[in-house]
Design a protein around this motif. Sequence first.
Motif, short mmCIF file in Angstrom:
data_model
loop_
_atom_site.label_atom_id
_atom_site.label_comp_id
_atom_site.label_asym_id
_atom_site.label_seq_id
_atom_site.Cartn_x
_atom_site.Cartn_y
_atom_site.Cartn_z
N LEU A 84 1.55 -9.81 -2.60
CA LEU A 84 1.05 -8.43 -2.62
C LEU A 84 0.84 -7.98 -4.06
O LEU A 84 -0.19 -7.38 -4.41
CB LEU A 84 2.04 -7.51 -1.90
N GLU A 85 1.82 -8.27 -4.93
CA GLU A 85 1.75 -7.87 -6.33
C GLU A 85 0.55 -8.53 -7.01
O GLU A 85 -0.18 -7.88 -7.76
CB GLU A 85 3.05 -8.27 -7.03
N ARG A 86 0.33 -9.82 -6.71
CA ARG A 86 -0.78 -10.58 -7.30
C ARG A 86 -2.12 -9.92 -6.91
O ARG A 86 -2.99 -9.74 -7.76
CB ARG A 86 -0.72 -12.03 -6.79
N ARG A 87 -2.24 -9.51 -5.63
CA ARG A 87 -3.48 -8.86 -5.17
C ARG A 87 -3.66 -7.50 -5.84
O ARG A 87 -4.77 -7.14 -6.21
CB ARG A 87 -3.45 -8.70 -3.64
N GLU A 88 -2.55 -6.76 -5.99
CA GLU A 88 -2.65 -5.44 -6.65
C GLU A 88 -3.10 -5.60 -8.10
O GLU A 88 -3.90 -4.80 -8.58
CB GLU A 88 -1.29 -4.73 -6.62
N ILE A 89 -2.58 -6.60 -8.80
CA ILE A 89 -2.96 -6.82 -10.20
C ILE A 89 -4.43 -7.19 -10.30
O ILE A 89 -5.14 -6.72 -11.19
CB ILE A 89 -2.05 -7.90 -10.84
N GLY A 95 -4.15 0.36 -13.15
CA GLY A 95 -3.09 1.05 -12.41
C GLY A 95 -1.77 0.31 -12.51
O GLY A 95 -0.71 0.91 -12.69
N GLU A 96 -1.83 -1.02 -12.42
CA GLU A 96 -0.62 -1.84 -12.52
C GLU A 96 -0.04 -1.79 -13.93
O GLU A 96 1.17 -1.81 -14.12
CB GLU A 96 -0.91 -3.28 -12.11
N HIS A 97 -0.93 -1.71 -14.93
CA HIS A 97 -0.46 -1.59 -16.32
C HIS A 97 0.30 -0.27 -16.50
O HIS A 97 1.38 -0.25 -17.08
CB HIS A 97 -1.66 -1.65 -17.27
N ASP A 98 -0.28 0.83 -15.96
CA ASP A 98 0.38 2.14 -16.07
C ASP A 98 1.72 2.12 -15.33
O ASP A 98 2.71 2.70 -15.80
CB ASP A 98 -0.51 3.24 -15.48
N GLU A 99 1.74 1.48 -14.17
CA GLU A 99 2.96 1.39 -13.38
C GLU A 99 4.08 0.72 -14.19
O GLU A 99 5.22 1.20 -14.23
CB GLU A 99 2.67 0.58 -12.11
N LEU A 100 3.74 -0.40 -14.84
CA LEU A 100 4.72 -1.14 -15.63
C LEU A 100 5.18 -0.29 -16.83
O LEU A 100 6.38 -0.21 -17.12
CB LEU A 100 4.10 -2.46 -16.11
N ALA A 129 5.88 -10.39 -15.07
CA ALA A 129 6.39 -9.11 -15.59
C ALA A 129 6.63 -8.13 -14.45
O ALA A 129 7.66 -7.44 -14.42
CB ALA A 129 5.40 -8.54 -16.60
N HIS A 130 5.70 -8.05 -13.50
CA HIS A 130 5.88 -7.12 -12.37
C HIS A 130 7.00 -7.59 -11.45
O HIS A 130 7.76 -6.77 -10.93
CB HIS A 130 4.57 -6.97 -11.59
N ALA A 131 7.08 -8.90 -11.24
CA ALA A 131 8.14 -9.43 -10.37
C ALA A 131 9.50 -9.05 -10.93
O ALA A 131 10.36 -8.54 -10.22
CB ALA A 131 8.02 -10.95 -10.27
N ASP A 133 10.36 -6.75 -13.52
CA ASP A 133 10.68 -5.36 -13.87
C ASP A 133 10.39 -4.36 -12.77
O ASP A 133 10.95 -3.28 -12.76
CB ASP A 133 9.94 -4.98 -15.16
N GLU A 134 9.50 -4.70 -11.82
CA GLU A 134 9.21 -3.78 -10.72
C GLU A 134 9.98 -4.17 -9.47
O GLU A 134 10.55 -3.33 -8.79
CB GLU A 134 7.70 -3.79 -10.44
N LEU A 135 9.98 -5.49 -9.15
CA LEU A 135 10.59 -5.95 -7.90
C LEU A 135 12.02 -6.46 -8.06
O LEU A 135 12.73 -6.63 -7.09
CB LEU A 135 9.73 -7.05 -7.27
ZN LIG Z 1 3.15 -3.79 -9.82
#
Ligand SMILES: [Zn+2]
Length: 138
Positions: A84-89, A95-100, A129-131, A133-135
């Motif tokens: 899911l994260e890969r698809r969002e990126i 948007g993903e950059h702002d989220e991080l 990075a998302h995995a 720091d986000e997940l």
């Molecule tokens: Zn993310």
Amino acid sequence: MPGRVKVQHKSKRIGWLRAAVLGANDGILSTASLVIGVASAHRNRGNVLIAGVAGLVAGAMSMAAGEYVSVHSQADTEKADLDLERREIESDQAGEHDELADIYVARGLEPALAKTVAEQLMAHDAVGAHARDELGIT
Ligand SMILES: [Zn+2]
């Protein structure tokens, strides 16, 4: 750095240790209960021994199956989250950059520094990075 001692933290292994301690405790209690139950019903030593061995084997198989299912369900959930994260990126890089960056601001970085850190980490390994720091998946 020469002479620097690398310290290994052991808290990452605590999940495995906790499962082993709980499993051993559960196995001892359930086998002891079974043996006491059979011993009070029959005075025959053979029956008590068979009940004890059967209880041990059943407990070990149950623990192994439970642990296997638990580990695999967690791995499946993490894989689905990463997909899911890969698809969002791919679909919304900004948007993903702002989220991080927001995550780093919430952890105490100044907004400008958080933006730079998010940029550089996403350029290096965006999904990683998302995995992390986000997940919370390492
Ligand atoms: Zn993310």
